[in-house]
Design a protein around this motif. Structure first.
Motif, PDB file in Angstrom:
ATOM      1  N   THR A 368       7.566   5.194   3.232  1.00 40.37           N
ATOM      2  CA  THR A 368       7.923   5.122   4.582  1.00 40.37           C
ATOM      3  C   THR A 368       6.667   4.287   5.308  1.00 40.37           C
ATOM      4  OG1 THR A 368       6.504   7.142   5.123  1.00 40.37           O
ATOM      5  CG2 THR A 368       9.166   7.138   4.703  1.00 40.37           C
ATOM      6  N   LEU A 369       5.648   4.002   4.482  1.00 42.31           N
ATOM      7  CA  LEU A 369       4.445   3.157   4.997  1.00 42.31           C
ATOM      8  C   LEU A 369       5.051   1.861   5.223  1.00 42.31           C
ATOM      9  CD1 LEU A 369       1.580   4.319   2.551  1.00 42.31           C
ATOM     10  CD2 LEU A 369       1.981   5.128   4.820  1.00 42.31           C
ATOM     11  N   PRO A 370       4.237   0.971   6.190  1.00 46.42           N
ATOM     12  CA  PRO A 370       4.739  -0.438   6.442  1.00 46.42           C
ATOM     13  C   PRO A 370       4.439  -1.180   4.862  1.00 46.42           C
ATOM     14  CG  PRO A 370       3.377   0.559   8.037  1.00 46.42           C
ATOM     15  CD  PRO A 370       3.293   1.749   7.125  1.00 46.42           C
ATOM     16  N   GLY A 371       5.339  -1.956   4.934  1.00 49.22           N
ATOM     17  CA  GLY A 371       5.394  -2.756   3.698  1.00 49.22           C
ATOM     18  C   GLY A 371       4.016  -3.727   3.587  1.00 49.22           C
ATOM     19  N   LEU A 372       3.347  -4.183   4.558  1.00 57.49           N
ATOM     20  CA  LEU A 372       2.132  -4.803   4.451  1.00 57.49           C
ATOM     21  C   LEU A 372       0.952  -3.926   4.103  1.00 57.49           C
ATOM     22  CD1 LEU A 372       2.169  -7.092   7.677  1.00 57.49           C
ATOM     23  CD2 LEU A 372       2.446  -7.961   5.325  1.00 57.49           C
ATOM     24  N   LEU A 373       1.111  -2.692   4.354  1.00 58.71           N
ATOM     25  CA  LEU A 373       0.081  -1.795   4.146  1.00 58.71           C
ATOM     26  C   LEU A 373       0.161  -1.500   2.623  1.00 58.71           C
ATOM     27  CD1 LEU A 373      -2.184   0.227   4.740  1.00 58.71           C
ATOM     28  CD2 LEU A 373      -0.501   1.799   5.782  1.00 58.71           C
ATOM     29  N   ARG A 374       1.533  -1.228   2.137  1.00 63.67           N
ATOM     30  CA  ARG A 374       1.711  -0.727   0.800  1.00 63.67           C
ATOM     31  C   ARG A 374       1.198  -2.058  -0.029  1.00 63.67           C
ATOM     32  NH1 ARG A 374       6.717   0.620   2.307  1.00 63.67           N
ATOM     33  NH2 ARG A 374       7.600  -0.930   1.122  1.00 63.67           N
ATOM     34  N   GLY A 375       1.617  -3.155   0.486  1.00 66.43           N
ATOM     35  CA  GLY A 375       1.120  -4.494  -0.411  1.00 66.43           C
ATOM     36  C   GLY A 375      -0.236  -4.439  -0.523  1.00 66.43           C
TER      37      GLY A 375
END
Length: 610
Positions: A368-375
Motif C-alpha cells: 500500500t506504500l506509494p510506488g516511488l517510496l518502495r522503489g
C-alpha cells in the motif's frame, strides 16, 4: 472412524466380490468391525456406516454425520437409513445430490444399470476418500492401504508424494504416497462412467466484506455454535470432548456442558515440560464449565513405546508430531467409556486465529506504500554495503522488504526447510530428476486463487481449509481416533458455522493486530477471560526437547533417520547433518525435522521394503 469401501469391476461376479470383501475384512482397519455390504455382479459397497441396494440396481453407502436439506429425505434417512435416502437423492437429483446434504459425509453411489459411480466429500473434507483406477474399473475407500488389496492396484511409491511429504510433513491431496491411488479434496464430486473419470468442485465459499451489525451476528454465532455441538448429544452415545484449554476446545466443551444436565466429560493431555504444558488452561475451562475432567500426562517413555504404533496406523507417511498427544487423549476417552469425541479443529481457520495471518497482513501493508517510496527504499537498501545492511536495525528492515516483495501464498513458505537449503544437498540426483520441486507451491497457488473477490486474509483461510485442516489436522485426529477405537466429530466445521464465518468481514476477523477479534468479542461472557486472552498452543509435543536428553527416544529417532540411508531418496550426508544440527542447534526446529524423517522411515518399515 467409520470406514467405506467399494469396487466397480465388470469382470467380477458376485462370488468374486464376496471373496474380495472377505479379504478386505482381514485388513487391520476393517478387522472386528461390523460391516454393512451390498453386492451386485461387477459392483460392491461395504461400510460400517450404512449401505443400501435398490431394486433398480443402485448401490449406495455413506459414513459420517450428514444432515439433509430436504425434509422428506431426512425422514427417509431416519426410517430406512442414510444410504436409502442417498439412493433416493440420486434418483431425484443425479450429480446434484450434494445439494441435499450438509456437514460431514463421505458417500458412494454405484449405478450398476448405467455403469456409473459417484463419490463425494463434504465441503471442508472432514472425511477422507481415496480412489484408484484399474484396467477394469474403479476402487475406492476411506484409506489408501485398503485399496492395495484390490486386484490391479499396485503399491508403487510416488516420488512426488514423498517430496511433498518432506515439504508439507504430510502427503497433500489430490495425490497419495502410491502412484496409482488418488484422493478427493473437500467439496469434490467424482463421476466415473464407462472409462471416463471427471472431478467437479461443487462448492466454493462466498466471502462477504460489507458491514455487519456486531451484536446480532455475535448472538447468531453463539447460537449456531451451541446448536452444532448439541446435535451430537442426546443420542444415547457416550460423548466427550477434547480439551486443550484453547478457544476452540473450550468452546466445544462449554457447549457440550450447556447441552446436558449432568457434567460433560472432557479429556486433556499435559507434558512434564513447563513451556509446553497447557494443563492449567484446560483446568480453568473444566472448572468454569464444571466438566468431569480426565487428564493424562505424556512422558517420553510412553512416547517411545507408542511412536512406531502411530506410524504404522497411518495409511500414508504422516509427520505431524501432535498426532502422539491426540492418540493418548483419544485412548483415554475410550478407556473411560466414550464412543464419540468432539474436537475443536477449525476455529482458527474459520475466524482468523493463526499467528501467520497477523504476520502476513503486516507484510501486505508494504504493497500500500506509494510506488516511488518502495522503489527508493529498495534501491537504497540495495546500494548499501553488505556489512552495514547486516547490522540491526537495517538487517530487520531489509528482511522485511525481502519478505514483503514475495507475493502470497509463496510468502507463507518462507521458513520452509526445503526453501532454505539446496535441494541437491538433501536428495539424490536420481530422486530429484523424478520430481517437480515447484509442484507443492504451485498447488497452493491454485488453491489460494480459487475464491472469487476474496481478501488476502480470506484466501489464506480458504487455503488452510485444505492444507491445514483436510490434509493435515483432520487426518491426524481421524487416524488417531481410529487407532484408539473411537469416533470423532468436528462441530466447528458444521456447514452453518462455516457459512456464518464467511459473512464476517476480514477487518473484524483480525482487527488492529488482534487475532479472532470478532470471535473473542462474541464469546466474551461465555468463555473464561483467561482463555480469551491466552496465546494459541494446542497439543504441541516437546519432542525436540525430550530428544536432547532421553536415551531411548534418541536411539529410536536417530536410528530411524540413519536407516533412511538405505533408501534411494536422501543423501547420507544430509541425514547425518540433520542429527548433528539437532544436537548442536535449535532443539525444537531441528527436532521437527528429525520427527518428520523418523516417521517416514517407521512408516516404510511397516509398508515397503528397502
Amino acid at each position: 472412524m467409520a470406514m467405506l469401501f467399494g469396487c466397480h469391476d465388470p469382470a467380477l461376479t458376485a462370488p468374486g466380490l464376496e471373496q474380495l470383501l472377505e479379504r478386505l475384512g482381514e485388513a487391520k482397519p476393517f478387522r472386528d468391525r461390523r460391516q454393512r455390504a451390498v453386492v451386485a455382479d461387477g459392483a460392491c459397497v461395504a461400510c460400517d456406516g450404512d449401505a443400501h441396494q435398490g431394486a433398480d440396481g443402485v448401490l449406495t453407502a455413506m459414513v459420517g454425520f450428514p444432515r439433509w436439506t430436504d425434509p422428506q429425505l431426512g425422514a427417509l434417512a431416519r426410517d430406512l437409513g442414510p444410504a436409502a435416502a442417498l439412493a433416493e437423492a440420486y434418483r431425484r437429483h443425479g450429480e446434484d445430490l450434494w445439494r441435499t446434504l450438509q456437514d460431514a459425509f463421505s458417500l458412494a453411489v454405484l449405478d450398476t444399470a448405467r455403469g456409473r459411480i459417484l463419490l463425494a466429500l463434504d465441503r471442508i473434507g472432514q472425511q477422507h476418500l481415496y480412489y484408484a483406477r484399474t484396467d477394469r474399473g474403479l476402487a475406492f475407500g476411506s484409506r489408501a492401504d485398503v485399496l492395495l488389496r484390490v486386484p490391479g492396484v499396485t503399491d508403487d511409491i510416488d516420488p512426488q508424494a514423498l517430496f511433498d511429504y518432506l515439504y508439507a510433513h504430510h502427503c497433500p491431496s489430490p495425490g497419495s504416497i502410491y502412484r496409482q491411488i488418488r484422493k478427493l479434496e473437500g467439496a469434490e464430486l467424482l463421476v466415473f462412467e464407462g472409462s471416463r473419470l471427471r472431478i467437479v468442485r461443487y462448492w466454493l465459499p462466498e466471502f462477504q466484506e460489507h458491514g455487519v451489525h456486531l451484536e446480532p451476528l455475535g448472538e447468531e454465532l453463539r447460537s449456531t455454535l451451541f446448536a452444532a455441538v448439541a446435535r451430537f448429544d442426546g443420542s444415547g452415545t457416550p460423548v466427550g470432548a477434547f480439551l486443550s484449554g484453547g478457544l476452540d476446545s473450550s468452546t466445544v466443551a462449554g457447549a457440550l456442558a450447556r447441552a446436558r444436565p449432568e457434567p460433560a466429560d472432557t479429556f486433556s493431555i499435559g507434558f512434564p515440560v513447563p513451556d509446553y504444558d497447557e494443563m492449567a488452561y484446560a483446568r480453568i475451562a473444566a472448572e468454569h464449565f464444571r466438566t468431569r475432567s480426565h487428564e493424562y500426562y505424556l512422558t517420553p517413555d510412553a512416547a517411545v513405546a507408542a511412536i512406531p504404533t502411530i506410524a504404522a496406523a497411518c495409511d500414508e507417511p504422516f509427520g505431524n508430531s501432535s498426532a502422539l498427544p491426540a492418540y493418548f487423549c483419544a485412548k483415554l476417552a475410550r478407556e473411560q467409556g466414550m464412543a464419540l469425541l468432539l474436537a475443536g479443529d477449525g476455529g482458527d481457520e474459520l475466524f482468523g486465529g493463526n499467528e501467520r495471518y497477523r504476520k502476513q497482513l503486516l507484510f501486505q501493508r508494504y504493497a500500500t506504500l506509494p510506488g516511488l517510496l518502495r522503489g527508493a527504499l529498495e534501491t537504497g537498501l540495495g546500494g548499501l554495503p553488505a556489512a552495514l545492511v547486516g547490522r540491526f536495525p537495517l538487517r530487520k528492515l531489509a528482511r522485511y522488504v525481502e519478505q514483503a516483495r514475495t507475493p502470497l501464498p509463496d510468502r507463507l513458505q518462507d521458513y520452509n526447510f526445503l526453501h532454505r537449503v539446496p535441494l541437491d544437498q538433501v536428495f539424490t540426483p536420481e530422486f530429484l530428476a523424478a520430481v517437480d520441486s515447484e509442484a507443492p507451491l504451485a498447488a497452493q497457488r491454485e488453491c489460494y486463487a480459487r475464491p472469487d473477490n476474496a481478501s488476502a486474509l480470506n484466501r489464506m483461510l480458504y487455503l488452510d481449509w485444505k492444507v491445514t485442516l483436510h490434509d493435515n489436522d483432520l487426518v491426524k485426529v481421524n487416524r488417531m481416533c481410529q487407532l484408539a477405537g473411537i469416533e470423532v466429530a468436528y462441530p466447528l466445521l458444521d456447514d452453518a458455522v462455516v457459512q456464518l464465518s464467511c459473512r464476517i468481514p476480514s477487518a473484524l476477523k483480525v482487527r488492529q493486530g488482534v487475532l479472532r477479534w470478532f470471535y473473542k468479542r462474541a464469546m466474551t461472557g461465555v468463555l473464561p477471560e483467561a482463555i480469551l486472552n491466552k496465546t494459541k498452543h494446542g497439543f504441541g509435543l516437546p519432542f525436540g526437547v525430550w530428544l536432547k536428553d532421553h536415551g531411548p527416544l534418541q536411539q529410536l529417532a536417530y536410528d530411524s533417520v540413519a536407516q533412511l540411508k538405505e533408501r534411494p531418496y536422501f543423501r547420507p550426508a544430509f541425514l547425518d547433518q540433520a542429527i548433528r544440527l539437532h544436537r548442536s542447534g535449535h532443539a525444537a526446529y531441528f527436532g521437527e525435522l528429525i520427527w518428520v524423517l523418523m516417521m517416514l522411515e517407521l512408516w516404510f518399515e511397516t509398508r515397503s521394503p528397502r
